[in-house]
Design an enzyme around this catalytic site. Structure first.
Site, PDB file in Angstrom:
ATOM      1  N   GLU A  98       2.351  -1.748   0.435  1.00 38.82           N
ATOM      2  CA  GLU A  98       1.143  -0.803   0.453  1.00 38.82           C
ATOM      3  C   GLU A  98       0.045  -1.469  -0.288  1.00 38.82           C
ATOM      4  O   GLU A  98       0.377  -1.673  -1.577  1.00 38.82           O
ATOM      5  CB  GLU A  98       2.003   0.496   0.398  1.00 38.82           C
ATOM      6  CG  GLU A  98       2.286   1.264   1.120  1.00 38.82           C
ATOM      7  CD  GLU A  98       2.986   2.988   0.212  1.00 38.82           C
ATOM      8  OE1 GLU A  98       1.989   3.571  -0.460  1.00 38.82           O
ATOM      9  OE2 GLU A  98       3.558   2.694   0.263  1.00 38.82           O
ATOM     10  N   HIS A 136      -0.174   3.182   3.501  1.00 38.23           N
ATOM     11  CA  HIS A 136       0.962   3.261   3.525  1.00 38.23           C
ATOM     12  C   HIS A 136       1.228   3.220   4.405  1.00 38.23           C
ATOM     13  O   HIS A 136       2.109   3.143   5.115  1.00 38.23           O
ATOM     14  CB  HIS A 136       1.206   4.556   3.544  1.00 38.23           C
ATOM     15  CG  HIS A 136       2.739   5.239   3.181  1.00 38.23           C
ATOM     16  ND1 HIS A 136       3.601   4.200   3.141  1.00 38.23           N
ATOM     17  CD2 HIS A 136       3.408   6.597   2.371  1.00 38.23           C
ATOM     18  CE1 HIS A 136       4.718   4.915   2.921  1.00 38.23           C
ATOM     19  NE2 HIS A 136       4.579   6.476   1.892  1.00 38.23           N
TER      20      HIS A 136
END
Length: 313
Positions: free
Chosen positions: A289, A192
């Site tokens: 991501e 992330h």
């Protein structure tokens, strides 16, 4: 030559019953880490909140920082000193919550689901399994294994290895998930990554033609579509999954840096910026991501490996 570091992998941060015991355990853990020998360019120290932190320094002037809590890379600087990652101002370094920013792990679940948001790997303390230095580039490998905390949410035995290599103008990671149980399991996962950016000037190239799952306006009911844009910007709230994404994307962070994001075996990508839902800092970052949205199925003793490289032009 690699220096092998063997430590008990546990979620001591999640299981400490009181602040007093937490501080005592933290001091003991730091003393144990300080007594070990690491390869050149790899150092361990107390970071924010007294949490153990690994610092990487390359022969060429680049630097990176990784917290053992969540194996979270919180800083990556090239020789000009600019930090290319972003840690949110509301990030808490108390060992009770995952670190908000840098490169958090989502494992064994991406997003919401039967367990807590994004799984448990970002909440747990990883251990140092190995360190090395190759031609001036420092390398550290972190390890996570199942324990009572993880099994309370996901009752499987596993090993996760996360190898981080710092080069002069790039940061490479290799994530290896191994099924050490006697029964098969499945998981989803993502890195992330928060990039420092000017949201009004940031853009991403390379996703045209991908199937999309757009969570704007309704995150619980994503809209299926196809990306038609050559250059994707962040004019407002953005939360979009790109399925079967290419192996290379380009991020212009709007601050004068172009970052190439390469991957092997991360099949999907996610773009995210919370806009006014995070008014204090949304202007200063974008998330790009690498992800594996579909379930990975592993039989006992099988492994899954995915690589990421962030490189600045």
């Amino acid at each position: 030559m690699a220096t092998s570091i063997s430590m008990r992998s546990s979620s001591f941060l999640a299981l400490i019953p009181s602040n007093l015991n937490y501080r005592r355990h933290r001091r003991t853990a730091m003393a144990s880490l300080d007594q070990r020998t690491y390869s050149p360019g790899v150092q361990i120290s107390e970071g924010n909140g007294g949490l153990p932190k690994v610092s990487l320094s390359s022969h060429y002037g680049s630097e990176a920082e990784i917290y053992l809590l969540g194996a979270c890379v919180t800083s990556w600087k090239v020789s000009n000193g600019n930090d290319l990652l972003f840690v949110r101002p509301d990030a808490v370094f108390d060992g009770k919550k995952p670190i908000s920013g840098g490169i958090p792990h989502c494992f064994p679940q991406f997003g919401p689901g039967p367990m807590q948001q994004h799984g448990f790997a970002r909440n747990m303390s990883w251990s140092i399994a190995d360190s090395d230095n190759v031609e001036g580039d420092p390398i550290v490998t972190l390890e996570l294994k199942d324990d009572l905390y993880s099994r309370s949410m996901w009752d499987f035995s596993f090993q996760a290895l996360y190898k981080v290599t710092l080069h002069s103008k790039s940061l490479s990671t290799v994530l290896t998930i191994t099924n050490t149980d006697k029964k098969p399991f499945s998981f989803s996962t993502a890195l992330h990554t928060y990039f420092r950016a000017s949201v009004t000037g940031a853009s991403v190239k390379g996703l045209k033609g991908c199937k999309t799952l757009n969570k704007d306006p309704d995150p619980s009911n994503p809209l299926e579509g196809k990306e038609e844009r050559e250059v994707i910007t962040f004019p407002g709230f953005v939360d979009c999954i790109y399925l079967d994404a290419p192996r290379e994307l380009q991020l212009d962070n709007g601050l004068g840096d172009v970052i190439t994001i390469r991957n092997t075996n991360w099949s999907d990508a996610v773009l995210w910026n919370p806009h006014l839902k995070m008014e204090s800092c949304y202007r200063d970052f974008v998330c790009v991501e690498n992800a594996k949205i579909g379930k990975v199925q592993l039989e006992p003793e099988q492994s899954w490996v995915a690589e990421q490289q962030l490189a600045i032009s």
